[in-house]
Design a protein around this motif. Structure first.
Motif, PDB file in Angstrom:
ATOM      1  N   PHE A 165     -10.208   6.156  -8.447  1.00  0.00           N
ATOM      2  CA  PHE A 165     -10.264   5.935  -6.998  1.00  0.00           C
ATOM      3  C   PHE A 165     -11.720   5.705  -6.601  1.00  0.00           C
ATOM      4  O   PHE A 165     -12.636   6.267  -7.199  1.00  0.00           O
ATOM      5  CB  PHE A 165      -9.720   7.148  -6.246  1.00  0.00           C
ATOM      6  CG  PHE A 165      -8.223   7.265  -6.265  1.00  0.00           C
ATOM      7  CD1 PHE A 165      -7.460   6.844  -5.187  1.00  0.00           C
ATOM      8  CD2 PHE A 165      -7.562   7.806  -7.358  1.00  0.00           C
ATOM      9  CE1 PHE A 165      -6.081   6.956  -5.199  1.00  0.00           C
ATOM     10  CE2 PHE A 165      -6.184   7.924  -7.390  1.00  0.00           C
ATOM     11  CZ  PHE A 165      -5.442   7.500  -6.308  1.00  0.00           C
ATOM     12  N   ASP A 190       0.830  -1.200   0.000  1.00  0.00           N
ATOM     13  CA  ASP A 190       0.000   0.000   0.000  1.00  0.00           C
ATOM     14  C   ASP A 190       0.869   1.255   0.000  1.00  0.00           C
ATOM     15  O   ASP A 190       1.915   1.297   0.645  1.00  0.00           O
ATOM     16  CB  ASP A 190      -0.914   0.041   1.224  1.00  0.00           C
ATOM     17  CG  ASP A 190      -2.044  -0.967   1.151  1.00  0.00           C
ATOM     18  OD1 ASP A 190      -2.350  -1.452   0.044  1.00  0.00           O
ATOM     19  OD2 ASP A 190      -2.621  -1.267   2.212  1.00  0.00           O
ATOM     20  N   LEU A 218      -3.749   4.769  -1.630  1.00  0.00           N
ATOM     21  CA  LEU A 218      -4.795   5.236  -0.720  1.00  0.00           C
ATOM     22  C   LEU A 218      -4.603   6.730  -0.479  1.00  0.00           C
ATOM     23  O   LEU A 218      -3.502   7.258  -0.626  1.00  0.00           O
ATOM     24  CB  LEU A 218      -4.700   4.472   0.599  1.00  0.00           C
ATOM     25  CG  LEU A 218      -4.794   2.952   0.476  1.00  0.00           C
ATOM     26  CD1 LEU A 218      -4.188   2.278   1.691  1.00  0.00           C
ATOM     27  CD2 LEU A 218      -6.229   2.543   0.289  1.00  0.00           C
ATOM     28  N   ALA A 270      -9.376   4.731  -2.387  1.00  0.00           N
ATOM     29  CA  ALA A 270      -8.390   3.713  -2.746  1.00  0.00           C
ATOM     30  C   ALA A 270      -8.425   3.495  -4.253  1.00  0.00           C
ATOM     31  O   ALA A 270      -9.484   3.581  -4.878  1.00  0.00           O
ATOM     32  CB  ALA A 270      -8.694   2.404  -2.028  1.00  0.00           C
ATOM     33  N   CYS A 330     -13.347   4.352   0.363  1.00  0.00           N
ATOM     34  CA  CYS A 330     -12.973   3.200   1.177  1.00  0.00           C
ATOM     35  C   CYS A 330     -13.035   3.574   2.655  1.00  0.00           C
ATOM     36  O   CYS A 330     -13.283   4.727   3.007  1.00  0.00           O
ATOM     37  CB  CYS A 330     -11.570   2.694   0.803  1.00  0.00           C
ATOM     38  SG  CYS A 330     -10.210   3.807   1.245  1.00  0.00           S
ATOM     39  N   ASP A 361       3.492  -1.531  -5.922  1.00  0.00           N
ATOM     40  CA  ASP A 361       2.403  -1.317  -4.961  1.00  0.00           C
ATOM     41  C   ASP A 361       1.117  -1.935  -5.492  1.00  0.00           C
ATOM     42  O   ASP A 361       0.890  -1.996  -6.702  1.00  0.00           O
ATOM     43  CB  ASP A 361       2.197   0.174  -4.697  1.00  0.00           C
ATOM     44  CG  ASP A 361       3.339   0.801  -3.927  1.00  0.00           C
ATOM     45  OD1 ASP A 361       3.927   0.127  -3.061  1.00  0.00           O
ATOM     46  OD2 ASP A 361       3.651   1.982  -4.194  1.00  0.00           O
ATOM     47  N   ARG A 362       0.261  -2.403  -4.577  1.00  0.00           N
ATOM     48  CA  ARG A 362      -1.035  -2.984  -4.944  1.00  0.00           C
ATOM     49  C   ARG A 362      -2.148  -1.955  -4.949  1.00  0.00           C
ATOM     50  O   ARG A 362      -3.105  -2.061  -5.703  1.00  0.00           O
ATOM     51  CB  ARG A 362      -1.425  -4.098  -3.962  1.00  0.00           C
ATOM     52  CG  ARG A 362      -0.534  -5.307  -3.981  1.00  0.00           C
ATOM     53  CD  ARG A 362      -0.934  -6.305  -2.892  1.00  0.00           C
ATOM     54  NE  ARG A 362      -1.003  -5.662  -1.574  1.00  0.00           N
ATOM     55  CZ  ARG A 362      -2.069  -5.668  -0.774  1.00  0.00           C
ATOM     56  NH1 ARG A 362      -3.158  -6.307  -1.096  1.00  0.00           N
ATOM     57  NH2 ARG A 362      -2.030  -5.059   0.392  1.00  0.00           N
ATOM     58  N   ARG A 363      -2.027  -0.966  -4.030  1.00  0.00           N
ATOM     59  CA  ARG A 363      -3.065   0.069  -3.903  1.00  0.00           C
ATOM     60  C   ARG A 363      -2.429   1.413  -3.601  1.00  0.00           C
ATOM     61  O   ARG A 363      -1.389   1.483  -2.940  1.00  0.00           O
ATOM     62  CB  ARG A 363      -4.014  -0.230  -2.738  1.00  0.00           C
ATOM     63  CG  ARG A 363      -4.866  -1.427  -2.867  1.00  0.00           C
ATOM     64  CD  ARG A 363      -5.886  -1.531  -1.747  1.00  0.00           C
ATOM     65  NE  ARG A 363      -5.288  -1.483  -0.415  1.00  0.00           N
ATOM     66  CZ  ARG A 363      -5.975  -1.350   0.720  1.00  0.00           C
ATOM     67  NH1 ARG A 363      -7.295  -1.265   0.672  1.00  0.00           N
ATOM     68  NH2 ARG A 363      -5.366  -1.343   1.879  1.00  0.00           N
ATOM     69  N   ALA A 381      -7.019   0.449  -6.738  1.00  0.00           N
ATOM     70  CA  ALA A 381      -6.344  -0.845  -6.918  1.00  0.00           C
ATOM     71  C   ALA A 381      -5.481  -0.746  -8.161  1.00  0.00           C
ATOM     72  O   ALA A 381      -5.939  -0.271  -9.207  1.00  0.00           O
ATOM     73  CB  ALA A 381      -7.362  -1.964  -7.053  1.00  0.00           C
TER      74      ALA A 381
END
Length: 152
Positions: free
Chosen positions: A130, A71, A109, A149, A133, A105-107, A151
């Motif tokens: 986005f 993240d 935020l 967030a 979340c 990175d996966r996400r 993804a």
């Protein structure tokens, strides 16, 4: 416009960040201000970018910090008043997202405010994929904050 790593302690960048902090403190209650000081944005783990005109004039900035576990958090997105409406924030955002993808990175935020002042920012984030979340990291539910967030 060129977007590149920059020094958040440089005089013109520091002035823009101080303006950002002053606005956040004017608009939100103290416990709801999560903007970082320029010194914290200078940390090695922070990817800090500035957008500049061909003549070097600062147009805006933004940062990305790792939260661990894949993240990243978007911080300190700010456009200079004279550059608003020129696509600066979108260009910086795209470059920060590209960097997050490149480093795996996966996400991505972020936290932003709920007051009308923050509506343009929220629209920008929604346009770039986005979605709302729940609070993440050290954030808690707060009527003055909203969270997004992306993804990757």
């Amino acid at each position: 416009m060129r977007i590149a790593p920059d020094d958040p302690l440089a005089a013109d960048v520091r002035a823009l960040l101080e303006e950002h902090l002053a606005d956040m403190r004017r608009i939100s209650p103290p416990e709801s201000v999560h903007a970082l000081d320029p010194e914290l944005l200078a940390a090695p783990a922070v990817r800090f970018l500035a957008a500049r005109d061909d003549d070097g004039t600062l147009l805006g900035c933004g940062a990305l910090t790792s939260l661990g576990g894949g993240d990243a958090e978007l911080k300190s997105m700010r456009t200079a008043p004279a550059a608003r409406g020129r696509g600066v924030a979108a260009a910086v955002l795209v470059e920060l997202i590209r960097h997050a993808r490149e480093r795996g990175d996966r996400r991505v935020l972020l936290e932003t405010g709920t007051e009308p002042f923050f509506e343009a920012a929220a629209r920008l984030y929604l346009r770039h994929g986005f979605t709302p979340c729940e609070p993440f990291g050290d954030y808690a539910l707060d009527p003055h904050s909203r969270y997004f967030a992306l993804a990757l």
